[in-house]
Design a protein around this motif. Sequence first.
Motif, PDB file in Angstrom:
ATOM      1  N   MET A 182       0.841  -1.204   0.000  1.00 11.98           N
ATOM      2  CA  MET A 182       0.000   0.000   0.000  1.00 11.98           C
ATOM      3  C   MET A 182       0.873   1.250   0.000  1.00 11.98           C
ATOM      4  O   MET A 182       1.722   1.417   0.855  1.00 11.98           O
ATOM      5  CB  MET A 182      -0.896   0.022   1.243  1.00 11.98           C
ATOM      6  CG  MET A 182      -1.887  -1.117   1.327  1.00 11.98           C
ATOM      7  SD  MET A 182      -3.435  -0.741   0.510  1.00 11.98           S
ATOM      8  CE  MET A 182      -4.272   0.227   1.776  1.00 11.98           C
ATOM      9  N   GLY A 183       0.649   2.096  -0.988  1.00 12.28           N
ATOM     10  CA  GLY A 183       1.408   3.340  -1.062  1.00 12.28           C
ATOM     11  C   GLY A 183       0.864   4.379  -0.099  1.00 12.28           C
ATOM     12  O   GLY A 183      -0.154   4.159   0.568  1.00 12.28           O
ATOM     13  N   THR A 184       1.544   5.490  -0.056  1.00 10.34           N
ATOM     14  CA  THR A 184       1.227   6.557   0.897  1.00 10.34           C
ATOM     15  C   THR A 184      -0.248   6.947   0.891  1.00 10.34           C
ATOM     16  O   THR A 184      -0.849   7.158   1.939  1.00 10.34           O
ATOM     17  CB  THR A 184       2.023   7.829   0.502  1.00 10.34           C
ATOM     18  OG1 THR A 184       3.229   7.431  -0.120  1.00 10.34           O
ATOM     19  CG2 THR A 184       2.261   8.699   1.690  1.00 10.34           C
ATOM     20  N   TRP A 193     -11.774   3.949  -5.674  1.00  8.41           N
ATOM     21  CA  TRP A 193     -10.626   4.174  -4.788  1.00  8.41           C
ATOM     22  C   TRP A 193      -9.448   4.791  -5.529  1.00  8.41           C
ATOM     23  O   TRP A 193      -9.118   4.363  -6.632  1.00  8.41           O
ATOM     24  CB  TRP A 193     -10.160   2.856  -4.160  1.00  8.41           C
ATOM     25  CG  TRP A 193     -11.159   2.263  -3.221  1.00  8.41           C
ATOM     26  CD1 TRP A 193     -11.892   1.132  -3.412  1.00  8.41           C
ATOM     27  CD2 TRP A 193     -11.532   2.785  -1.946  1.00  8.41           C
ATOM     28  NE1 TRP A 193     -12.715   0.914  -2.328  1.00  8.41           N
ATOM     29  CE2 TRP A 193     -12.512   1.909  -1.411  1.00  8.41           C
ATOM     30  CE3 TRP A 193     -11.148   3.909  -1.192  1.00  8.41           C
ATOM     31  CZ2 TRP A 193     -13.101   2.123  -0.167  1.00  8.41           C
ATOM     32  CZ3 TRP A 193     -11.738   4.105   0.039  1.00  8.41           C
ATOM     33  CH2 TRP A 193     -12.707   3.224   0.538  1.00  8.41           C
ATOM     34  N   ILE A 194      -8.828   5.749  -4.900  1.00 12.39           N
ATOM     35  CA  ILE A 194      -7.582   6.306  -5.427  1.00 12.39           C
ATOM     36  C   ILE A 194      -6.465   5.364  -4.991  1.00 12.39           C
ATOM     37  O   ILE A 194      -6.162   5.257  -3.795  1.00 12.39           O
ATOM     38  CB  ILE A 194      -7.374   7.743  -4.906  1.00 12.39           C
ATOM     39  CG1 ILE A 194      -8.496   8.644  -5.436  1.00 12.39           C
ATOM     40  CG2 ILE A 194      -5.995   8.266  -5.326  1.00 12.39           C
ATOM     41  CD1 ILE A 194      -8.658   9.942  -4.676  1.00 12.39           C
ATOM     42  N   LEU A 195      -5.885   4.657  -5.962  1.00 12.66           N
ATOM     43  CA  LEU A 195      -4.853   3.660  -5.647  1.00 12.66           C
ATOM     44  C   LEU A 195      -3.452   4.234  -5.782  1.00 12.66           C
ATOM     45  O   LEU A 195      -2.547   3.850  -5.042  1.00 12.66           O
ATOM     46  CB  LEU A 195      -4.995   2.443  -6.579  1.00 12.66           C
ATOM     47  CG  LEU A 195      -6.360   1.741  -6.591  1.00 12.66           C
ATOM     48  CD1 LEU A 195      -6.343   0.568  -7.577  1.00 12.66           C
ATOM     49  CD2 LEU A 195      -6.735   1.252  -5.196  1.00 12.66           C
ATOM     50  N   GLY A 196      -3.274   5.114  -6.761  1.00  8.91           N
ATOM     51  CA  GLY A 196      -1.945   5.691  -6.967  1.00  8.91           C
ATOM     52  C   GLY A 196      -2.042   6.973  -7.761  1.00  8.91           C
ATOM     53  O   GLY A 196      -2.938   7.128  -8.589  1.00  8.91           O
ATOM     54  N   CYS A 197      -1.119   7.894  -7.500  1.00 11.72           N
ATOM     55  CA  CYS A 197      -1.104   9.173  -8.226  1.00 11.72           C
ATOM     56  C   CYS A 197       0.347   9.577  -8.477  1.00 11.72           C
ATOM     57  O   CYS A 197       1.248   9.188  -7.740  1.00 11.72           O
ATOM     58  CB  CYS A 197      -1.696  10.326  -7.415  1.00 11.72           C
ATOM     59  SG  CYS A 197      -3.150   9.987  -6.477  1.00 11.72           S
ATOM     60  N   GLY A 198       0.530  10.406  -9.483  1.00  8.82           N
ATOM     61  CA  GLY A 198       1.844  10.990  -9.734  1.00  8.82           C
ATOM     62  C   GLY A 198       1.689  12.227 -10.580  1.00  8.82           C
ATOM     63  O   GLY A 198       0.691  12.374 -11.294  1.00  8.82           O
ATOM     64  N   GLU A 199       2.644  13.128 -10.485  1.00  2.00           N
ATOM     65  CA  GLU A 199       2.558  14.352 -11.272  1.00  2.00           C
ATOM     66  C   GLU A 199       3.948  14.842 -11.609  1.00  2.00           C
ATOM     67  O   GLU A 199       4.921  14.545 -10.899  1.00  2.00           O
ATOM     68  CB  GLU A 199       1.786  15.438 -10.508  1.00  2.00           C
ATOM     69  CG  GLU A 199       2.445  15.866  -9.215  1.00  2.00           C
ATOM     70  CD  GLU A 199       1.558  16.801  -8.401  1.00  2.00           C
ATOM     71  OE1 GLU A 199       0.391  16.459  -8.150  1.00  2.00           O
ATOM     72  OE2 GLU A 199       2.051  17.871  -7.997  1.00  2.00           O
ATOM     73  N   SER A 200       4.048  15.596 -12.690  1.00  2.00           N
ATOM     74  CA  SER A 200       5.330  16.199 -13.061  1.00  2.00           C
ATOM     75  C   SER A 200       5.111  17.231 -14.164  1.00  2.00           C
ATOM     76  O   SER A 200       4.026  17.294 -14.761  1.00  2.00           O
ATOM     77  CB  SER A 200       6.310  15.134 -13.564  1.00  2.00           C
ATOM     78  OG  SER A 200       7.615  15.683 -13.662  1.00  2.00           O
ATOM     79  N   HIS A 201       6.123  18.049 -14.405  1.00  2.00           N
ATOM     80  CA  HIS A 201       6.153  18.858 -15.619  1.00  2.00           C
ATOM     81  C   HIS A 201       7.600  19.129 -15.990  1.00  2.00           C
ATOM     82  O   HIS A 201       8.485  19.108 -15.139  1.00  2.00           O
ATOM     83  CB  HIS A 201       5.337  20.145 -15.498  1.00  2.00           C
ATOM     84  CG  HIS A 201       5.558  20.957 -14.264  1.00  2.00           C
ATOM     85  ND1 HIS A 201       6.666  21.723 -14.074  1.00  2.00           N
ATOM     86  CD2 HIS A 201       4.797  21.094 -13.147  1.00  2.00           C
ATOM     87  CE1 HIS A 201       6.566  22.340 -12.898  1.00  2.00           C
ATOM     88  NE2 HIS A 201       5.445  21.967 -12.309  1.00  2.00           N
ATOM     89  N   ALA A 221       2.749   6.827 -10.006  1.00  2.00           N
ATOM     90  CA  ALA A 221       1.398   6.315  -9.756  1.00  2.00           C
ATOM     91  C   ALA A 221       1.399   4.783  -9.665  1.00  2.00           C
ATOM     92  O   ALA A 221       0.766   4.201  -8.772  1.00  2.00           O
ATOM     93  CB  ALA A 221       0.451   6.777 -10.860  1.00  2.00           C
ATOM     94  N   PHE A 222       2.122   4.138 -10.579  1.00  2.00           N
ATOM     95  CA  PHE A 222       2.192   2.668 -10.537  1.00  2.00           C
ATOM     96  C   PHE A 222       2.857   2.199  -9.245  1.00  2.00           C
ATOM     97  O   PHE A 222       2.421   1.234  -8.619  1.00  2.00           O
ATOM     98  CB  PHE A 222       2.966   2.128 -11.751  1.00  2.00           C
ATOM     99  CG  PHE A 222       2.138   2.032 -13.003  1.00  2.00           C
ATOM    100  CD1 PHE A 222       1.004   1.222 -13.044  1.00  2.00           C
ATOM    101  CD2 PHE A 222       2.500   2.721 -14.157  1.00  2.00           C
ATOM    102  CE1 PHE A 222       0.235   1.107 -14.214  1.00  2.00           C
ATOM    103  CE2 PHE A 222       1.736   2.616 -15.319  1.00  2.00           C
ATOM    104  CZ  PHE A 222       0.603   1.815 -15.350  1.00  2.00           C
ATOM    105  N   LYS A 223       3.922   2.903  -8.854  1.00  2.00           N
ATOM    106  CA  LYS A 223       4.635   2.512  -7.627  1.00  2.00           C
ATOM    107  C   LYS A 223       3.720   2.645  -6.412  1.00  2.00           C
ATOM    108  O   LYS A 223       3.644   1.745  -5.568  1.00  2.00           O
ATOM    109  CB  LYS A 223       5.880   3.394  -7.474  1.00  2.00           C
ATOM    110  CG  LYS A 223       6.770   2.954  -6.333  1.00  2.00           C
ATOM    111  CD  LYS A 223       8.037   3.792  -6.251  1.00  2.00           C
ATOM    112  CE  LYS A 223       8.826   3.366  -5.021  1.00  2.00           C
ATOM    113  NZ  LYS A 223       9.649   4.455  -4.495  1.00  2.00           N
ATOM    114  N   MET A 224       3.013   3.770  -6.345  1.00  2.00           N
ATOM    115  CA  MET A 224       2.128   3.977  -5.191  1.00  2.00           C
ATOM    116  C   MET A 224       1.021   2.923  -5.154  1.00  2.00           C
ATOM    117  O   MET A 224       0.661   2.406  -4.094  1.00  2.00           O
ATOM    118  CB  MET A 224       1.515   5.383  -5.240  1.00  2.00           C
ATOM    119  CG  MET A 224       0.773   5.746  -3.971  1.00  2.00           C
ATOM    120  SD  MET A 224      -0.200   7.270  -4.153  1.00  2.00           S
ATOM    121  CE  MET A 224       1.078   8.500  -4.240  1.00  2.00           C
ATOM    122  N   ALA A 225       0.487   2.593  -6.344  1.00  3.17           N
ATOM    123  CA  ALA A 225      -0.620   1.629  -6.404  1.00  3.17           C
ATOM    124  C   ALA A 225      -0.139   0.194  -6.247  1.00  3.17           C
ATOM    125  O   ALA A 225      -0.947  -0.708  -5.997  1.00  3.17           O
ATOM    126  CB  ALA A 225      -1.348   1.789  -7.739  1.00  3.17           C
TER     127      ALA A 225
END
Lengths: 384, 138
Positions: free
Chosen positions: A1-3, A235-243, A266-270
């Motif tokens: 389970m991610g953060t 359910w929010i399983l994983g998220c990620g963001e960047s620019h 996102a994949f890592k968190m999920a």
Amino acid sequence: MGTLTKKAAIVGVAESDCGIVPDKSQMELIAQATSRALNDAGLKKSDIDGLCCSGIFGLATMEVGEYLNIQPRFTDATHAGGASFEMHVQHAAAAIAAGICHTVLICYAATTYSDRKRGVFLTALNEPTSSMAQFEMPYGGWLTGSYALAAQRHMYQYGTTSEQLAEIAVATRKWASLNPLAMMRTPITIADVIHSPMICSPLHLLDCCLVTDAGGAIIVTSAERARNLRHPPAWILGCGESHSHMGISSMPDLTCTSAKISGEAAFKMAGLTAKDIDVAELYDCFTITVLLQLEDLGFCRKGEGGFFVTGQTTAPGGKFPMNTNGGGLSFTHSGMYGIFLLIEAVRQLRGTCGERQVPGARVVLCNGIGVALSSSSTVILGRD
Amino acid sequence: MVDYKKPLPAIHEETRPFWEKAKKHELWLQKCRDCGKFRFYPRSICPNCFSYNTEWSRVSGRGKIYSFTVSNRPPLQAFQKDVPYCLALVDLEEGVRMMTNIVECQWEDLKIDMPVEVVFEDVTPLISLPKFRPTPVI
């Protein structure tokens, strides 16, 4: 389970009137989408204690808060073009997990089609004050041109063809034909796409998204509250963001987007991989945008996006269901499409998509892309 | 030239030397005195090593097309008379990339990696825009 995995869920979704809506303002559309999303969730406006929004030139949460009479404990107007709303999901989930608030409204609207008809010009284009803009705008640089530059480069490096890009537009139109709300529902062929007028080589008219009026709203709430509402939680399983840049001339590599970073996060968190995704909702302002995301998110290897989409892989009945509402290419696109990815993902997880429902959809990935391939944010949603 | 309707750079102190040299039909870039890297667009701090130790240097004006598009649909009405025009990204020999227009070229001859050289177009009494044309084969 991610953060943030399963710390929060999306429990209400809605779009406003979409398409050509000349009689309603941006704020009216935001209010309409919000009231529909609250109704969808079975929540009241007084339950909202967090607010995220963005608009084409940014949008003050204070303005939306005032119009809707919401006084939040958590507020976020992160603006990264069409990728803003997937970022808002991560920020909302983090705020909820930290105990700052319980229930967050994420909303957006723009009357882009009607503004054009009304002659509301993008005055910012005429006043390139930023350093970036003063070295792009005098040359007639703009968004379609930026994406065309990326498409040309991808073709040069990897042998990608116009026919391969057209596969995406054709498959997306097939999904749109199954969506009663979609603006463009008439089937098209690969020949239709490559014989449609050239807008910015190598992008044809049918490689480009629609220009419509539209708004959307989603409600994110805590795990505890999500379990007792009208619909099963998404359910929010994983998220990620960047620019990686703002203007396309500062993009380090025109064939690689920051979806690589946001997707990996996102994949890592999920705790999931690309193979676990049942449905993908990818930002499709242009066909090339989709191709780059398929590669950068790891659904295929870099350079192989053209092969991946060949043979209508992403169409209804194909092995990779993608952009199941008809996307920005055929459903609706009012300038920042990212919120509609989330709305469709939640409906797929609920199993309420009717004719276009993907059987057994349990994990859906949404990826927003903003500005000139500048930003990316990924949200992976799942059902119990 | 008084009737020039297309967007013009809103010059500020960080970018003024670039445009002043362009007016003289010279291409000058900033170079970091500490890490030795050229940068573009101009800014007071080096985005590579964060040093403020900067010099301006006249450069060759030679480069290669990194990517291009021939545009039929401009962002503003003012570009309509130029349609179709070529928007391009050019990688200069010094390692920086800039947006520009390719001129003096048949669109069907355009190729990525094509060698190009700078030419200047005087668009107003104050502004000359660096554009690029295919390098003549000698």
